[in-house]
Motif scaffolding. Structure first.
Motif, PDB file in Angstrom:
ATOM      1  N   UNK A   1       7.199  -6.764   5.820  1.00 38.86           N
ATOM      2  CA  UNK A   1       7.663  -7.675   6.200  1.00 38.86           C
ATOM      3  C   UNK A   1       7.071  -7.375   7.126  1.00 38.86           C
ATOM      4  N   UNK A   2       6.735  -8.716   8.147  1.00 35.63           N
ATOM      5  CA  UNK A   2       5.535  -7.992   8.849  1.00 35.63           C
ATOM      6  C   UNK A   2       6.494  -9.198  10.238  1.00 35.63           C
ATOM      7  N   UNK A   3       6.928  -8.177  11.279  1.00 40.12           N
ATOM      8  CA  UNK A   3       7.252  -9.890  12.179  1.00 40.12           C
ATOM      9  C   UNK A   3       6.090 -10.297  13.164  1.00 40.12           C
ATOM     10  N   UNK A   4       6.949 -10.988  13.647  1.00 44.37           N
ATOM     11  CA  UNK A   4       6.024 -11.726  14.736  1.00 44.37           C
ATOM     12  C   UNK A   4       4.517 -11.260  15.405  1.00 44.37           C
ATOM     13  N   UNK A   5       5.449  -8.973  16.229  1.00 43.39           N
ATOM     14  CA  UNK A   5       4.672  -9.290  16.841  1.00 43.39           C
ATOM     15  C   UNK A   5       4.029  -8.198  16.266  1.00 43.39           C
ATOM     16  N   UNK A   6       3.604  -7.896  14.827  1.00 37.44           N
ATOM     17  CA  UNK A   6       3.431  -7.062  14.349  1.00 37.44           C
ATOM     18  C   UNK A   6       1.595  -7.860  14.142  1.00 37.44           C
ATOM     19  N   UNK A   7       0.735  -6.783  14.977  1.00 38.62           N
ATOM     20  CA  UNK A   7      -0.915  -7.908  14.663  1.00 38.62           C
ATOM     21  C   UNK A   7      -1.278  -7.584  12.985  1.00 38.62           C
ATOM     22  N   UNK A   8      -2.007  -7.950  12.298  1.00 39.07           N
ATOM     23  CA  UNK A   8      -2.582  -8.038  10.920  1.00 39.07           C
ATOM     24  C   UNK A   8      -3.127  -6.433  10.405  1.00 39.07           C
ATOM     25  N   UNK A   9      -3.975  -5.905  11.280  1.00 32.08           N
ATOM     26  CA  UNK A   9      -4.125  -4.462  11.291  1.00 32.08           C
ATOM     27  C   UNK A   9      -2.899  -3.267  10.689  1.00 32.08           C
ATOM     28  N   UNK A  10      -1.735  -3.458  11.253  1.00 36.91           N
ATOM     29  CA  UNK A  10      -0.771  -2.359  10.565  1.00 36.91           C
ATOM     30  C   UNK A  10      -0.254  -2.474   9.549  1.00 36.91           C
ATOM     31  N   UNK A  11      -0.260  -4.486   9.250  1.00 40.30           N
ATOM     32  CA  UNK A  11       0.374  -4.945   7.894  1.00 40.30           C
ATOM     33  C   UNK A  11      -0.810  -4.801   6.833  1.00 40.30           C
ATOM     34  N   UNK A  12      -1.645  -4.129   7.176  1.00 39.86           N
ATOM     35  CA  UNK A  12      -2.711  -3.797   5.878  1.00 39.86           C
ATOM     36  C   UNK A  12      -2.761  -2.963   5.847  1.00 39.86           C
ATOM     37  N   UNK A  13      -2.651  -1.932   6.652  1.00 38.40           N
ATOM     38  CA  UNK A  13      -2.059  -0.272   6.851  1.00 38.40           C
ATOM     39  C   UNK A  13      -1.159   0.061   5.876  1.00 38.40           C
ATOM     40  N   UNK A  14      -0.234  -0.416   6.106  1.00 33.95           N
ATOM     41  CA  UNK A  14       1.089  -0.890   5.656  1.00 33.95           C
ATOM     42  C   UNK A  14       0.766  -1.524   4.097  1.00 33.95           C
ATOM     43  N   UNK A  15       0.317  -2.494   3.459  1.00 39.29           N
ATOM     44  CA  UNK A  15      -0.498  -2.245   2.418  1.00 39.29           C
ATOM     45  C   UNK A  15      -0.519  -1.860   1.477  1.00 39.29           C
ATOM     46  N   UNK A  16      -2.416  -0.776   1.975  1.00 41.57           N
ATOM     47  CA  UNK A  16      -2.909  -0.431   1.722  1.00 41.57           C
ATOM     48  C   UNK A  16      -2.322   1.421   1.105  1.00 41.57           C
ATOM     49  N   UNK A  17      -1.492   1.557   2.033  1.00 44.36           N
ATOM     50  CA  UNK A  17      -0.185   2.558   1.930  1.00 44.36           C
ATOM     51  C   UNK A  17       0.224   2.919   0.055  1.00 44.36           C
ATOM     52  N   UNK A  18       0.643   1.191  -0.006  1.00 44.71           N
ATOM     53  CA  UNK A  18       1.755   0.836  -1.216  1.00 44.71           C
ATOM     54  C   UNK A  18       1.012   0.693  -2.194  1.00 44.71           C
ATOM     55  N   UNK A  19      -0.350   0.201  -1.738  1.00 49.38           N
ATOM     56  CA  UNK A  19      -1.068   0.174  -3.236  1.00 49.38           C
ATOM     57  C   UNK A  19      -1.843   1.412  -3.502  1.00 49.38           C
ATOM     58  N   UNK A  20      -1.748   2.308  -2.565  1.00 49.82           N
ATOM     59  CA  UNK A  20      -2.238   3.736  -3.330  1.00 49.82           C
ATOM     60  C   UNK A  20      -1.282   4.188  -3.743  1.00 49.82           C
ATOM     61  N   UNK A  21       0.271   3.931  -3.824  1.00 51.10           N
ATOM     62  CA  UNK A  21       1.136   4.723  -4.936  1.00 51.10           C
ATOM     63  C   UNK A  21       0.553   4.373  -6.141  1.00 51.10           C
ATOM     64  N   UNK A  22       0.430   3.426  -6.169  1.00 52.10           N
ATOM     65  CA  UNK A  22       0.652   2.989  -7.926  1.00 52.10           C
ATOM     66  C   UNK A  22      -0.812   2.639  -8.387  1.00 52.10           C
ATOM     67  N   UNK A  23      -0.536   2.897 -10.119  1.00 50.05           N
ATOM     68  CA  UNK A  23      -1.724   2.865 -10.902  1.00 50.05           C
ATOM     69  C   UNK A  23      -2.385   1.273 -10.855  1.00 50.05           C
ATOM     70  N   UNK A  24      -2.932   0.743 -10.440  1.00 50.55           N
ATOM     71  CA  UNK A  24      -2.865  -1.297 -10.405  1.00 50.55           C
ATOM     72  C   UNK A  24      -4.056  -1.583 -11.048  1.00 50.55           C
ATOM     73  N   UNK A  25      -4.603  -0.494 -12.277  1.00 51.77           N
ATOM     74  CA  UNK A  25      -5.671  -1.192 -13.370  1.00 51.77           C
ATOM     75  C   UNK A  25      -5.303  -1.927 -13.902  1.00 51.77           C
ATOM     76  N   UNK A  26      -4.057  -2.722 -14.025  1.00 48.05           N
ATOM     77  CA  UNK A  26      -3.318  -3.618 -15.072  1.00 48.05           C
ATOM     78  C   UNK A  26      -3.796  -4.980 -14.227  1.00 48.05           C
ATOM     79  N   UNK A  27      -3.909  -5.050 -12.779  1.00 48.52           N
ATOM     80  CA  UNK A  27      -3.937  -6.567 -12.556  1.00 48.52           C
ATOM     81  C   UNK A  27      -2.713  -5.807 -11.286  1.00 48.52           C
ATOM     82  N   UNK A  28      -3.045  -6.861  -9.993  1.00 50.29           N
ATOM     83  CA  UNK A  28      -1.867  -6.700  -8.832  1.00 50.29           C
ATOM     84  C   UNK A  28      -1.369  -8.478  -8.718  1.00 50.29           C
ATOM     85  N   UNK A  29      -0.341  -8.881  -8.260  1.00 48.50           N
ATOM     86  CA  UNK A  29       0.333 -10.327  -8.048  1.00 48.50           C
ATOM     87  C   UNK A  29       0.192  -9.758  -6.763  1.00 48.50           C
ATOM     88  N   UNK A  30       0.003 -10.233  -5.599  1.00 54.15           N
ATOM     89  CA  UNK A  30       0.206 -10.722  -4.073  1.00 54.15           C
ATOM     90  C   UNK A  30       0.992 -11.891  -4.047  1.00 54.15           C
TER      91      UNK A  30
END
Length: 852
Positions: free
Chosen positions: A532-561
């Motif tokens: 989720x991206x609350x209105x008062x959250x900036x794009x840098x914060x959401x990028x950081x959350x997304x990076x941490x989440x993606x790093x958990x997984x083996x994404x070599x077979x593809x990612x749908x965002x």
């Protein structure tokens, strides 16, 4: 021999271990608890064994039941199997020490339970026949006579007629009266120095004199217990203190684990229910406030508080069958509250949430089994057995005693695990996780860390759900061990084999997670993640959350965002370096689109198919970003299939930092990319490992992995990797490769076929090729054939997928395929498989290299 007969034989040969729990028998025969219970019940029906009811249930041989029964002790002392386990073990050691035990002093503030523990020590001694059943237990509070040490001395040691004014006859003291039993001296720091000296002389010799007695000495075989609220070193004579062998400290109520504080409150209310002869209903809010009590009065104050409030409630509800204890009783305010029932006719086990030796041993066995294995399939197999073992364990608390904290815990579990992630767990899962969160178990943290590292690769999705759920708790018992156990339990309900990763991102406080919840529940399992991206959250914060989440997984077979409109549709440019495979961005998030994508992922549809469908089915703007990887990477592609490639990846991964990705692709796709001269696809690749030789025109550094068995190939690998690894790591990696491609290594990778049989049959196939083409294969090439053909047959037997690439063979290749059909026909009939043209063309890849 039938399994139940084997179990009976085991019990007869191990009588010294009886009575025994169901779980211990299950562990001995590597069976589930439920199956073992079935066999034990059959033996009971045959009157070979007998069940001893209790928690847990115990089993003994019928003829030896009487001699096998063991007394249960300290059960009523809450914490005896929890936070005070070591304290109780000290007590047991002191009681059992020959010939007359060791003297003990119990320290702690007022109201912590010192007197109660002293009585439990006495009960334990009787139940274990250390003292006689009619042995005395006498108590003296030294504080009552602190201002009259002479009177205290006469009470303690006795006196003779005429010893002082009023001594009209001989009188025995407590030391004589307690002969053969226990004497408990409370507030022992109030003893005068003279009386302390008399006592330590008695402890040394077992002899004493009554007051006024000068010649005769008396003996008494009494066990001494002391208690004090003061620091022992400050209030006792050094000589007296040295005679006290064991010091036991009881903590304040506020420092006890929450579950023990709650059980203490239950016990007090239960005793009051018995006193009234009525059922008591206690509100959860009241219990919660008692648990948080911080006063120095400890258990004693809480006991008095509950007694007074129960009396007040009884006064106004005397004519009812049920007495309600709620906040109005305690704080003169009315609430609509939930109540917990305590029935005076039913004695609950208020120490039921406890650690016992059996549970500790179970955890020790689980950690050992999981840490001793390195092979992925074996790790999965053992995890499945552990899962079954956990689900079949006895859950030591009852639904009628669901506690306030447990209800809150379950509420959060249902909200996140069941609803958000759509994981339909059975109720026992949340109960078992809650149980592990409430108790303090000993474990090797390094061992648990290593197992969790394995789980990041084998069960990343289960581990992610676990960590998401547990991060909201501050309980000190929410440890890595809890994380490990919950992850194992979730593996039964989470599909960690899903290849394509799906992620929802949307503006708003819970827009993305709301859609995630609906979609995952409709799918009946955890498929999509959401941020989720609350209105008062900036794009840098959401990028950081997304990076941490993606790093958990083996994404070599593809990612749908899937993102909503606005700034999020540009997020891919920030996170692409955290994705090792291909990325599809769909820039208009709706429930319908998310569900359609989730169902495709759930059904194993490949990324390319999902990406192609996105442009035509959703009527929205979608973006498809190709490129194998955005980071420096190594590609592994074996003709023997993705299984071998994945195993090689597991072998190599520990040597490289996170900055370098090791990716696997299908050999057919690799050939296609090379033929199409798709240089962009390999722009960040610095090494390709295959089990064939690639064309000389292909410029990306590549090695046939079997060449590593030669000095030249080993040197080639060293030259490529020396920028990324030190010399020692390269040497160790080469040793791992040699081990991997040895005959022993091949045998380890066969999961289904008998290695000895299939490798002998492969040897006959190789001999037929040598005889037909009139040449001898080198040992290195033979090893390549051993690996490929043995694993090919196992793969064809286990995977009947007819969707294989079409082959347009050259004349030489067609001739090879025709010859190979005759060579493989006996094995095809034996194993009931079809070695298709594509498989034979892969063998030709190796053959062609040899001929050239």
């Amino acid at each position: 021999m039938r399994t139940q007969d084997e179990i009976l034989l085991f019990l007869q040969k191990n009588k010294e271990q009886l009575p025994i729990t169901t779980q211990k028998v299950a562990d001995q025969f590597d069976l589930s608890r439920s199956v073992t219970s079935h066999y034990l019940n059959l033996l009971q029906q045959d009157k070979e064994i007998k069940k001893i009811d209790g928690r847990p249930v115990l089993w003994a041989l019928t003829e030896s039941l009487k001699s096998s029964e063991k007394p249960y002790s300290f059960d009523d002392f809450i914490g005896s199997k929890g936070s005070l386990k070591k304290t109780i073990e000290q007590c047991e050691s002191a009681i059992n020490y020959p010939p007359n035990g060791l003297s003990m002093i119990i320290t702690g503030n007022s109201g912590v339970g010192k007197s109660f523990l002293a009585k439990e020590i006495y009960k334990y001694s009787i139940s274990h026949e250390i003292i006689k059943s009619n042995a005395p237990f006498l108590t003296l509070n030294c504080a009552d006579y602190a201002n009259n040490p002479e009177l205290l001395s006469s009470i303690l040691f006795g006196y003779v007629k005429g010893a002082f004014t009023g001594a009209e006859m001989d009188k025995s003291g407590l030391l004589e009266q307690a002969n053969g039993g226990y004497l408990f001296l409370d507030e022992v720091h109030r003893l005068s120095n003279a009386n302390q000296e008399k006592l330590f002389n008695f402890i040394d010799s077992g002899e004493f004199r009554r007051v006024g007695e000068n010649k005769n000495t008396r003996k008494s075989k009494v066990r001494l217990l002391f208690a004090t609220t003061e620091p022992v070193n400050d209030v006792l004579l050094t000589t007296f203190k040295r005679r006290i062998s064991i010091t036991i400290n009881l903590p304040d109520f506020k420092n006890r684990p929450e579950i023990e504080r709650l059980n203490i409150a239950y016990e007090i209310f239960y005793q009051e229910a018995k006193r009234m002869g009525k059922t008591i209903k206690v509100s959860q809010n009241v219990l919660n406030k008692i648990v948080k009590e911080q006063s120095t009065g400890n258990i004693g104050k809480i006991k008095n508080l509950i007694k007074v409030k129960c009396a007040n409630a009884y006064k106004t509800q005397m004519d009812t069958d049920i007495v309600y204890i709620d906040e109005s009783t305690f704080m003169d305010s009315d609430f609509d509250e939930d109540y917990i029932t305590l029935n005076p006719d039913l004695k609950y086990n208020f120490s039921d949430l406890k650690i016992d030796d059996e549970m500790q041993q179970m955890v020790d066995r689980i950690l050992k089994r999981l840490s001793d294995v390195s092979d992925r399939k074996e790790f999965e197999l053992i995890s499945t057995k552990v899962n079954d073992q956990l689900l079949n364990m006895t859950i030591p608390f009852k639904p009628e005693l669901y506690m306030y904290r447990y209800l809150k815990f379950k509420e959060r579990f249902d909200e996140m695990v069941l609803n958000q992630y759509g994981i339909p767990c059975v109720d026992d899962v949340v109960k078992i996780v809650y149980l592990f969160c409430q108790i303090d178990l000993n474990y090797d943290s390094d061992k648990v860390d290593n197992i969790l590292k394995k789980m990041t690769k084998v069960y990343p999705r289960s581990l992610h759900v676990t960590r998401s759920f547990l991060k909201g708790f501050n309980n000190k018992y929410v440890t890595k061990l809890v994380e490990l156990m919950m992850t194992i339990l979730l593996t039964n309900y989470v599909d960690d084999r899903l290849k394509v990763h799906g992620l929802l991102l949307a503006h708003g406080n819970n827009t993305a997670t709301s859609i995630q919840s609906v979609v995952n529940q409709l799918c009946g399992e955890y498929v999509l993640d959401a941020i989720d991206m609350p209105i008062d959250t900036n794009i840098d914060e959401i990028v950081e959350k997304t990076k941490k989440l993606l790093d958990l997984y083996d994404t070599s077979d593809g990612t749908v965002m899937i993102v909503d409109m606005g700034s999020l549709n540009q997020i891919y440019s920030e996170v692409k370096n955290n994705i090792s495979g291909k990325l599809l961005v769909i820039d208009n998030l709706t429930t319908a689109v998310a569900l359609d994508v989730a169902l495709k992922i759930q059904n194993g549809i490949r990324f390319k198919t999902i990406a192609s469908a996105a442009e035509t089915e959703y009527k929205i703007h979608s973006k498809y970003y190709s490129g194998f990887s955005n980071r420096k990477n190594i590609i592994i592609s074996c003709i023997s299939g993705m299984g071998i490639s994945e195993k090689l990846k597991e072998t190599m991964a520990p040597y490289f930092s996170k900055d370098i990705q090791i990716n696997t692709i299908d050999y057919h796709e690799l050939k296609h990319k090379i033929k199409s001269h798709d240089e962009k696809y390999f722009q960040t690749t610095f090494l390709i490992l295959t089990t064939t030789t690639l064309p000389n025109t292909f410029k990306i550094p590549n090695i046939n992995i079997y060449d590593l068995l030669d000095e030249e190939g080993e040197q080639q690998l060293t030259n490529i990797l020396k920028r990324h690894l030190n010399a020692k790591s390269i040497e160790l990696l080469n040793e791992d490769f040699v081990r991997f491609f040895s005959l022993e290594g091949i045998s380890e990778r066969l999961s289904f076929l008998n290695p000895r049989v299939i490798l002998k049959e492969v040897e006959e196939v190789i001999t037929k090729y040598e005889n037909y083409y009139c040449f001898k294969l080198s040992s290195k090439v033979k090893l390549n054939f051993y690996m490929h053909i043995a694993l090919m047959f196992e793969r064809l037997m286990l995977d009947r997928n007819n969707d294989v690439p079409k082959v347009v063979p050259t004349p030489d290749e067609k001739k090879f395929i025709d010859i190979s059909r005759d060579i493989f026909r006996p094995l095809e009939r034996k194993y009931n498989v079809d070695v298709n043209d594509y498989e034979l063309s892969l063998i030709y890849e190796v053959f062609r290299t040899i001929r050239s």
